[in-house]
Design a protein around this motif. Structure first.
Motif, PDB file in Angstrom:
ATOM      1  N   GLY A  44       0.804  -1.225   0.000  1.00  0.00           N
ATOM      2  CA  GLY A  44       0.000   0.000   0.000  1.00  0.00           C
ATOM      3  C   GLY A  44       0.829   1.262   0.000  1.00  0.00           C
ATOM      4  O   GLY A  44       0.605   2.170   0.814  1.00  0.00           O
ATOM      5  N   LEU A  45       1.798   1.345  -0.925  1.00  0.00           N
ATOM      6  CA  LEU A  45       2.764   2.442  -0.913  1.00  0.00           C
ATOM      7  C   LEU A  45       2.399   3.611  -1.821  1.00  0.00           C
ATOM      8  O   LEU A  45       3.074   4.651  -1.772  1.00  0.00           O
ATOM      9  CB  LEU A  45       4.145   1.913  -1.327  1.00  0.00           C
ATOM     10  CG  LEU A  45       4.809   0.916  -0.376  1.00  0.00           C
ATOM     11  CD1 LEU A  45       6.077   0.369  -1.002  1.00  0.00           C
ATOM     12  CD2 LEU A  45       5.118   1.571   0.959  1.00  0.00           C
ATOM     13  N   SER A  46       1.383   3.460  -2.662  1.00  0.00           N
ATOM     14  CA  SER A  46       1.100   4.491  -3.673  1.00  0.00           C
ATOM     15  C   SER A  46       0.872   5.860  -3.039  1.00  0.00           C
ATOM     16  O   SER A  46       1.529   6.849  -3.395  1.00  0.00           O
ATOM     17  CB  SER A  46      -0.119   4.094  -4.504  1.00  0.00           C
ATOM     18  OG  SER A  46       0.126   2.903  -5.209  1.00  0.00           O
ATOM     19  N   LYS A  47      -0.042   5.921  -2.084  1.00  0.00           N
ATOM     20  CA  LYS A  47      -0.397   7.207  -1.472  1.00  0.00           C
ATOM     21  C   LYS A  47       0.773   7.798  -0.706  1.00  0.00           C
ATOM     22  O   LYS A  47       1.030   9.012  -0.763  1.00  0.00           O
ATOM     23  CB  LYS A  47      -1.598   7.020  -0.552  1.00  0.00           C
ATOM     24  CG  LYS A  47      -2.158   8.316   0.010  1.00  0.00           C
ATOM     25  CD  LYS A  47      -3.420   8.070   0.802  1.00  0.00           C
ATOM     26  CE  LYS A  47      -3.980   9.384   1.352  1.00  0.00           C
ATOM     27  NZ  LYS A  47      -5.217   9.161   2.138  1.00  0.00           N
ATOM     28  N   LYS A  48       1.501   6.955   0.010  1.00  0.00           N
ATOM     29  CA  LYS A  48       2.631   7.436   0.809  1.00  0.00           C
ATOM     30  C   LYS A  48       3.737   7.988  -0.082  1.00  0.00           C
ATOM     31  O   LYS A  48       4.321   9.039   0.214  1.00  0.00           O
ATOM     32  CB  LYS A  48       3.176   6.294   1.672  1.00  0.00           C
ATOM     33  CG  LYS A  48       4.380   6.682   2.525  1.00  0.00           C
ATOM     34  CD  LYS A  48       4.825   5.554   3.412  1.00  0.00           C
ATOM     35  CE  LYS A  48       6.106   5.902   4.159  1.00  0.00           C
ATOM     36  NZ  LYS A  48       5.994   7.135   4.937  1.00  0.00           N
ATOM     37  N   LEU A  49       4.039   7.298  -1.177  1.00  0.00           N
ATOM     38  CA  LEU A  49       5.086   7.761  -2.079  1.00  0.00           C
ATOM     39  C   LEU A  49       4.701   9.086  -2.742  1.00  0.00           C
ATOM     40  O   LEU A  49       5.541   9.980  -2.903  1.00  0.00           O
ATOM     41  CB  LEU A  49       5.370   6.706  -3.145  1.00  0.00           C
ATOM     42  CG  LEU A  49       6.089   5.444  -2.657  1.00  0.00           C
ATOM     43  CD1 LEU A  49       6.203   4.425  -3.786  1.00  0.00           C
ATOM     44  CD2 LEU A  49       7.466   5.768  -2.100  1.00  0.00           C
ATOM     45  N   GLU A  50       3.438   9.200  -3.128  1.00  0.00           N
ATOM     46  CA  GLU A  50       2.982  10.444  -3.754  1.00  0.00           C
ATOM     47  C   GLU A  50       3.039  11.604  -2.764  1.00  0.00           C
ATOM     48  O   GLU A  50       3.430  12.724  -3.118  1.00  0.00           O
ATOM     49  CB  GLU A  50       1.566  10.266  -4.295  1.00  0.00           C
ATOM     50  CG  GLU A  50       1.485   9.344  -5.499  1.00  0.00           C
ATOM     51  CD  GLU A  50       0.092   8.807  -5.731  1.00  0.00           C
ATOM     52  OE1 GLU A  50      -0.850   9.325  -5.097  1.00  0.00           O
ATOM     53  OE2 GLU A  50      -0.064   7.870  -6.525  1.00  0.00           O
ATOM     54  N   GLN A  51       2.664  11.349  -1.512  1.00  0.00           N
ATOM     55  CA  GLN A  51       2.705  12.394  -0.491  1.00  0.00           C
ATOM     56  C   GLN A  51       4.138  12.820  -0.192  1.00  0.00           C
ATOM     57  O   GLN A  51       4.434  14.011  -0.052  1.00  0.00           O
ATOM     58  CB  GLN A  51       2.022  11.890   0.790  1.00  0.00           C
ATOM     59  CG  GLN A  51       1.984  12.905   1.923  1.00  0.00           C
ATOM     60  CD  GLN A  51       1.079  14.081   1.618  1.00  0.00           C
ATOM     61  OE1 GLN A  51       0.218  14.000   0.750  1.00  0.00           O
ATOM     62  NE2 GLN A  51       1.280  15.181   2.330  1.00  0.00           N
ATOM     63  N   THR A  52       5.029  11.831  -0.099  1.00  0.00           N
ATOM     64  CA  THR A  52       6.439  12.137   0.142  1.00  0.00           C
ATOM     65  C   THR A  52       7.025  12.935  -1.018  1.00  0.00           C
ATOM     66  O   THR A  52       7.770  13.902  -0.815  1.00  0.00           O
ATOM     67  CB  THR A  52       7.237  10.838   0.332  1.00  0.00           C
ATOM     68  OG1 THR A  52       6.673  10.086   1.412  1.00  0.00           O
ATOM     69  CG2 THR A  52       8.692  11.141   0.646  1.00  0.00           C
ATOM     70  N   HIS A  53       6.679  12.549  -2.237  1.00  0.00           N
ATOM     71  CA  HIS A  53       7.156  13.267  -3.419  1.00  0.00           C
ATOM     72  C   HIS A  53       6.655  14.707  -3.417  1.00  0.00           C
ATOM     73  O   HIS A  53       7.379  15.639  -3.786  1.00  0.00           O
ATOM     74  CB  HIS A  53       6.689  12.529  -4.680  1.00  0.00           C
ATOM     75  CG  HIS A  53       7.134  13.165  -5.956  1.00  0.00           C
ATOM     76  ND1 HIS A  53       6.271  13.821  -6.807  1.00  0.00           N
ATOM     77  CD2 HIS A  53       8.364  13.276  -6.517  1.00  0.00           C
ATOM     78  CE1 HIS A  53       6.944  14.284  -7.839  1.00  0.00           C
ATOM     79  NE2 HIS A  53       8.215  13.969  -7.698  1.00  0.00           N
ATOM     80  N   LEU A  54       5.422  14.894  -2.995  1.00  0.00           N
ATOM     81  CA  LEU A  54       4.853  16.239  -2.923  1.00  0.00           C
ATOM     82  C   LEU A  54       5.574  17.088  -1.887  1.00  0.00           C
ATOM     83  O   LEU A  54       5.886  18.255  -2.124  1.00  0.00           O
ATOM     84  CB  LEU A  54       3.361  16.147  -2.598  1.00  0.00           C
ATOM     85  CG  LEU A  54       2.562  17.453  -2.634  1.00  0.00           C
ATOM     86  CD1 LEU A  54       2.492  17.987  -4.064  1.00  0.00           C
ATOM     87  CD2 LEU A  54       1.154  17.230  -2.097  1.00  0.00           C
ATOM     88  N   LEU A  55       5.868  16.520  -0.716  1.00  0.00           N
ATOM     89  CA  LEU A  55       6.543  17.264   0.341  1.00  0.00           C
ATOM     90  C   LEU A  55       8.001  17.558  -0.003  1.00  0.00           C
ATOM     91  O   LEU A  55       8.599  18.480   0.561  1.00  0.00           O
ATOM     92  CB  LEU A  55       6.465  16.480   1.660  1.00  0.00           C
ATOM     93  CG  LEU A  55       5.069  16.357   2.274  1.00  0.00           C
ATOM     94  CD1 LEU A  55       5.110  15.494   3.525  1.00  0.00           C
ATOM     95  CD2 LEU A  55       4.497  17.731   2.596  1.00  0.00           C
ATOM     96  N   LEU A  56       8.569  16.774  -0.907  1.00  0.00           N
ATOM     97  CA  LEU A  56       9.919  17.064  -1.385  1.00  0.00           C
ATOM     98  C   LEU A  56       9.939  18.223  -2.377  1.00  0.00           C
ATOM     99  O   LEU A  56      11.005  18.620  -2.835  1.00  0.00           O
ATOM    100  CB  LEU A  56      10.520  15.814  -2.037  1.00  0.00           C
ATOM    101  CG  LEU A  56      10.970  14.697  -1.093  1.00  0.00           C
ATOM    102  CD1 LEU A  56      11.335  13.452  -1.877  1.00  0.00           C
ATOM    103  CD2 LEU A  56      12.134  15.144  -0.230  1.00  0.00           C
TER     104      LEU A  56
END
Length: 299
Positions: free
Chosen positions: A76-88
């Protein structure tokens, strides 16, 4: 004992198999020609479709992309990766897919290294778990550093914006003036410039401001954006709101600094008890213990 050896052999074969697949992927990526630089419009178009990029992996016939999709769905990494990418800051590299590949490479390389060093499946399994989460720690550190850089001169920028707005300009023009006058562009100026570019590309002012607040991930920026949106909708004076906001932000920074200073003495107790006190006790008690072992106390 025989059962443990069989399990150890199976786990070792599994780690070698996954390592071989990721090594093949790494070599394939290495020899693939690099893509040309994309325009800002193309980057923004891809950025708005980040979720579909990960979701479409299952439709790709490439076996590596199917493996990526399997890992995404399993953990279930899709949402977490997208959020991390956004915060970067939504950089073009690493994108969410590249971030997933970093986690997979770490999860394969670290267990192999630990197994070769310790010759133990137990350490290899620990390395599998640690390797999968090491990139997350790296990303969190980058996000924290970026947020600190954003807030370093934020209150000063807000004061300058209030001063320019008071002269009769709107807040977008005020931000443009501040960006042009800046000797070197910090992360804050880059975010403001990106927000202005989004407005020029067709986003509404509210959408551009909310996207900027989402990329920063800080409460200060969310409050700042809320003040501007409130001023636009209700017609209140933005200058007074920004000045009060700047004063409040400086006050909170001062309180945070005082709190950290008060905690310093308590935190110093840890190295004091671990390193200094034992050394003092050894220096004081060592001669007495030596005399007792040598035939009794001198007195």
């Amino acid at each position: 004992m025989a059962t443990f050896s069989i399990i150890e052999g199976i786990l070792l074969k599994f780690v070698i198999l996954v390592g071989t697949i990721n090594l093949f992927w790494f070599v394939f990526r290495l020899i693939t020609p690099a893509k040309k630089d994309e325009s800002f419009v193309d980057i923004e178009a891809k950025e708005s479709k980040a979720a579909s990029v990960l979701a479409d992996l299952n439709k790709d016939k490439n076996i590596l992309h199917k493996l990526d999709y399997f890992v995404l769905e399993t953990f279930g990494l899709s949402k977490k990766l997208e959020q991390t990418h956004l915060l970067l800051g939504s950089p073009t590299s690493p994108n969410p897919l590249q971030m997933l590949h970093m986690k997979m490479i770490w999860a394969v390389v670290l267990p192999i290294v630990l197994f070769l060093v310790f010759q133990s499946t137990f350490f290899a399994l620990i390395g599998l778990v640690l390797g999968f989460y090491i990139p997350d720690m790296q990303f969190d550190a980058k996000i924290k550093k970026r947020q600190e850089s954003l807030l370093a001169h934020f209150s000063t920028t807000v004061d300058l914006a209030a001063l320019v707005i008071e002269s009769g300009l709107d807040y977008l023009t005020a931000f443009e003036r501040i960006i042009k006058q800046a000797k070197e562009k910090t992360v804050l100026e880059e975010e403001l410039s990106k927000m202005i570019n989004e407005v020029q590309l067709g986003y509404s002012r509210r959408e551009a401001l909310e996207r900027m607040a989402a990329r920063t991930g800080t409460q200060e920026f969310k409050s700042f954006v809320g003040l501007i949106i409130q001023s636009d909708e209700l017609g209140t004076s933005l200058v007074d709101l920004l000045r009060n906001f700047s004063i409040d932000m400086r006050f909170r920074r001062l309180n945070r600094a005082e709190k950290l200073a008060a905690q310093a003495s308590t935190k110093m107790l840890i190295p004091l008890f671990i390193f200094i006190f034992p050394t003092v006790f050894v220096l004081i008690l060592a001669p007495m213990i030596k005399d007792m072992l040598g035939g009794g106390m001198p007195f």
